[in-house]
Design a protein around this motif. Sequence first.
Motif, PDB file in Angstrom:
ATOM      1  N   LYS A  12     -12.432 -59.554  -3.756  1.00 25.16           N
ATOM      2  CA  LYS A  12     -12.268 -59.743  -5.199  1.00 25.16           C
ATOM      3  C   LYS A  12     -12.108 -61.214  -5.556  1.00 25.16           C
ATOM      4  N   LYS A  13     -11.520 -61.977  -4.644  1.00 27.24           N
ATOM      5  CA  LYS A  13     -11.288 -63.396  -4.929  1.00 27.24           C
ATOM      6  C   LYS A  13     -12.569 -64.232  -4.875  1.00 27.24           C
ATOM      7  N   LYS A  15     -16.075 -65.856  -5.611  1.00 26.33           N
ATOM      8  CA  LYS A  15     -16.879 -66.077  -6.811  1.00 26.33           C
ATOM      9  C   LYS A  15     -18.341 -65.754  -6.490  1.00 26.33           C
ATOM     10  N   PRO A  16     -19.056 -65.194  -7.469  1.00 31.38           N
ATOM     11  CA  PRO A  16     -20.488 -64.954  -7.230  1.00 31.38           C
ATOM     12  C   PRO A  16     -21.219 -66.273  -6.984  1.00 31.38           C
ATOM     13  N   SER A  17     -22.318 -66.211  -6.273  1.00 36.54           N
ATOM     14  CA  SER A  17     -23.106 -67.405  -5.998  1.00 36.54           C
ATOM     15  C   SER A  17     -23.594 -68.037  -7.300  1.00 36.54           C
ATOM     16  N   GLY A  18     -23.453 -69.357  -7.406  1.00 35.01           N
ATOM     17  CA  GLY A  18     -23.911 -70.075  -8.589  1.00 35.01           C
ATOM     18  C   GLY A  18     -25.416 -70.183  -8.666  1.00 35.01           C
TER      19      GLY A  18
END
Length: 389
Positions: A12-13, A15-18
């Motif tokens: 959950k921590k 972050k999705p790939s930018g």
Amino acid sequence: MDYNHLLSDNVKKLKPSGIRKFFDILEELNSDDAISLGIGEPDFVTPWHIRDAGIFSLEKGFTKYTGNAGLTRLRGEIAGYLKRRFNLEYTFKDQIIVTVGGSEAIDLTIRALVNPGEEVIVPVPSFVCYGPITELACGKPVYVETKVENEFRLTADELRAAITPKTKLLVLPYPNNPTGGIMERSDLEALADVLRGTDIMVLSDEIYAELTYGQHHVSMANIPGMYDRTIVVNGFSKSHAMTGWRMGYVCGPVPIIQQMLKIHQYAIMSAPTTSQYAAIEALKTGDPDVEMMRKDYDYRRRFLLDGLRNLNISCFEPKGAFYMFPCIQSTGLTSEEFCERFILEEKVAVIPGDAFGKSGEGFVRMCYASSIDNISEALKRLERFLNRL
């Protein structure tokens, strides 16, 4: 049902790939004249003789599991290739595992070495996976911001300043995605001087090792005293235009490779059999393909660099991989703003530099593994875009 409390806290921590966002925008545009300089993938199709080897393996009925570490013949070819191309000596019997792409090899390395709370030094800008995989292993990524004035190379001073008693692993992602920076032998020797006397291991991600321009790739494992503490990750995706075959491998000291093999056995079992037969063909007879593609990328590299400089966009000359990392600070836009407006107004996808780490802010990644026609048209649209700002 509320799934939130069921999910892993570590996951959950993350972050999705930018990077992904801009592919989604491109897909939503659904336009025939959209141009992607975003995705890091060769535009070449896998050479026919390699595809044919995969098809032939299916026709022969080679559809079962292979040994966990991969086909003996393939590991033998990998050992021969590494010796022939990079003067690296590994025994196929117990120092090489065939993996599902270079990504699995990176995951194996970090999970086999990093204990909870231990630190992994990651030079940035760099490919997006090292930090999140470290976090999934309950380790702590320590990002070291490399600088354009050093052509985004990691310096000995930067490494020395990042080391703590908890440092376990140094990632060396060179030739570098997204900057195109490389490490020369003298750079690696300076890092080795810092590492001697420590227990820090090195993960050398060499997936772009075949794509250098003007000089030959040098591995950290080539540096005196570093072979026994270096894990080399490589694969076929970029060098042989085989991204969809998911073929990679990892090489290193026997005690570490044997621990990695346990993770691989439980998580993967073995890499795809058809892909392994194709990879044998790639290593046996694929050197001319690799050289043809490298020369073509080099031509596109120089074409794009000249085009950017003609538009007064500052960009250092990348010496490896197939990315350009121009500075767009003169536009007054952030990396994110630049990329969003460029894709929405001109239908050209490039990636914000800060997707690869904080020091990438003010830059964008352009992949020149695209046709000259596409690159030429993208430059025309860039000129139009800049004139409107």
